[in-house]
Design a protein around this motif. Structure first.
Motif, PDB file in Angstrom:
ATOM      1  N   ALA A  95       0.829  -1.206   0.000  1.00  0.00           N
ATOM      2  CA  ALA A  95       0.000   0.000   0.000  1.00  0.00           C
ATOM      3  C   ALA A  95       0.864   1.257   0.000  1.00  0.00           C
ATOM      4  O   ALA A  95       2.008   1.241   0.479  1.00  0.00           O
ATOM      5  CB  ALA A  95      -0.920   0.000   1.214  1.00  0.00           C
ATOM      6  N   ASP A  96       0.322   2.325  -0.514  1.00  0.00           N
ATOM      7  CA  ASP A  96       0.999   3.616  -0.528  1.00  0.00           C
ATOM      8  C   ASP A  96       1.386   3.992   0.894  1.00  0.00           C
ATOM      9  O   ASP A  96       0.553   3.992   1.795  1.00  0.00           O
ATOM     10  CB  ASP A  96       0.072   4.671  -1.139  1.00  0.00           C
ATOM     11  CG  ASP A  96       0.769   6.003  -1.323  1.00  0.00           C
ATOM     12  OD1 ASP A  96       2.001   6.026  -1.438  1.00  0.00           O
ATOM     13  OD2 ASP A  96       0.059   7.022  -1.368  1.00  0.00           O
ATOM     14  N   GLY A  97       2.659   4.245   1.111  1.00  0.00           N
ATOM     15  CA  GLY A  97       3.150   4.631   2.430  1.00  0.00           C
ATOM     16  C   GLY A  97       3.497   3.472   3.343  1.00  0.00           C
ATOM     17  O   GLY A  97       4.078   3.668   4.404  1.00  0.00           O
ATOM     18  N   SER A 145      -3.466   8.525 -14.607  1.00  0.00           N
ATOM     19  CA  SER A 145      -2.132   7.936 -14.663  1.00  0.00           C
ATOM     20  C   SER A 145      -1.627   7.830 -13.241  1.00  0.00           C
ATOM     21  O   SER A 145      -1.979   8.629 -12.380  1.00  0.00           O
ATOM     22  CB  SER A 145      -1.185   8.780 -15.506  1.00  0.00           C
ATOM     23  OG  SER A 145      -0.929   9.999 -14.865  1.00  0.00           O
ATOM     24  N   ILE A 146      -0.863   6.814 -13.001  1.00  0.00           N
ATOM     25  CA  ILE A 146      -0.310   6.578 -11.676  1.00  0.00           C
ATOM     26  C   ILE A 146       1.194   6.569 -11.816  1.00  0.00           C
ATOM     27  O   ILE A 146       1.742   5.828 -12.623  1.00  0.00           O
ATOM     28  CB  ILE A 146      -0.784   5.227 -11.109  1.00  0.00           C
ATOM     29  CG1 ILE A 146      -2.310   5.188 -11.046  1.00  0.00           C
ATOM     30  CG2 ILE A 146      -0.156   4.978  -9.740  1.00  0.00           C
ATOM     31  CD1 ILE A 146      -2.853   3.833 -10.718  1.00  0.00           C
ATOM     32  N   GLU A 147       1.858   7.394 -11.048  1.00  0.00           N
ATOM     33  CA  GLU A 147       3.306   7.398 -11.046  1.00  0.00           C
ATOM     34  C   GLU A 147       3.757   6.951  -9.680  1.00  0.00           C
ATOM     35  O   GLU A 147       3.164   7.318  -8.679  1.00  0.00           O
ATOM     36  CB  GLU A 147       3.835   8.796 -11.351  1.00  0.00           C
ATOM     37  CG  GLU A 147       3.419   9.293 -12.712  1.00  0.00           C
ATOM     38  CD  GLU A 147       3.856  10.710 -12.962  1.00  0.00           C
ATOM     39  OE1 GLU A 147       4.840  11.138 -12.349  1.00  0.00           O
ATOM     40  OE2 GLU A 147       3.207  11.365 -13.779  1.00  0.00           O
ATOM     41  N   GLY A 148       4.760   6.150  -9.611  1.00  0.00           N
ATOM     42  CA  GLY A 148       5.215   5.678  -8.316  1.00  0.00           C
ATOM     43  C   GLY A 148       6.564   5.019  -8.405  1.00  0.00           C
ATOM     44  O   GLY A 148       7.286   5.171  -9.376  1.00  0.00           O
ATOM     45  N   LEU A 149       6.877   4.294  -7.386  1.00  0.00           N
ATOM     46  CA  LEU A 149       8.129   3.561  -7.311  1.00  0.00           C
ATOM     47  C   LEU A 149       7.818   2.085  -7.278  1.00  0.00           C
ATOM     48  O   LEU A 149       6.885   1.649  -6.624  1.00  0.00           O
ATOM     49  CB  LEU A 149       8.905   3.950  -6.050  1.00  0.00           C
ATOM     50  CG  LEU A 149       9.326   5.411  -5.959  1.00  0.00           C
ATOM     51  CD1 LEU A 149       9.999   5.661  -4.619  1.00  0.00           C
ATOM     52  CD2 LEU A 149      10.273   5.767  -7.089  1.00  0.00           C
TER      53      LEU A 149
END
Length: 163
Positions: A95-97, A145-149
């Motif tokens: 999950a994010d975080g 759009s989803i940007e992440g790592l």
């Protein structure tokens, strides 16, 4: 192309499975795969199929696929000439975080990822790179759009295989 040695491929899949389950990296399997009949690419994807089936049988859910090594520069650095494809399971989601426990990784690395969420399926049976680009320029397929790592974790060591 000669017949694929299924018992040897299953043994390779088992090495990778054990490494993933134990958290202890195994030696790279590239040399063992190169020695198999039927072609190394076919053998590698057969080992992946075996472990995909193991995951599904154990109750994991397939939630997506990933294309890796899309950069020609990275392909050249790693001595390959095409992208590779892998499976993404629900147990891999973070999950994010959320913190990722080091015990879940082997040789962890982080890379930038860009994903597109489709509002609906693309209309073609077989896609080229141009299809999604044209759909995106029309502005009627992508909702966000989803940007992440993304994290990358290998189940093999960087040392050479013993001979």
């Amino acid at each position: 192309m000669s017949e694929l040695d299924r018992s040897a491929t299953k043994a390779i899949a088992q090495r990778l499975w054990q490494a993933a389950q134990s958290g202890v990296a195994c030696a790279p399997v590239r040399d063992a795969i190169a020695q198999l009949g039927g072609g190394p690419l076919r053998a590698a994807y057969e080992a992946q199929r075996v472990n995909t089936e193991r995951r599904l049988t154990s109750g994991e859910r397939l939630v997506g696929c990933e294309v890796g090594l899309t950069s020609r520069a990275v392909q050249a650095q790693l001595g390959v000439d095409q992208p590779d494809f892998g499976m993404l399971f629900d147990t891999m989601a973070v999950a994010d975080g959320e913190e990722i426990a080091m015990s879940r990784t082997q040789q962890p690395k982080v890379e930038a990822e860009i994903a597109l969420v489709l509002e609906r399926d693309l209309p073609h049976e077989r896609h080229t790179l141009a299809g999604p680009m044209v759909a995106a320029s029309a502005g009627d397929v992508f909702t966000a759009s989803i940007e992440g790592l993304g994290t990358v974790s290998a189940s093999f060591s960087t040392q050479s295989e013993p001979t």
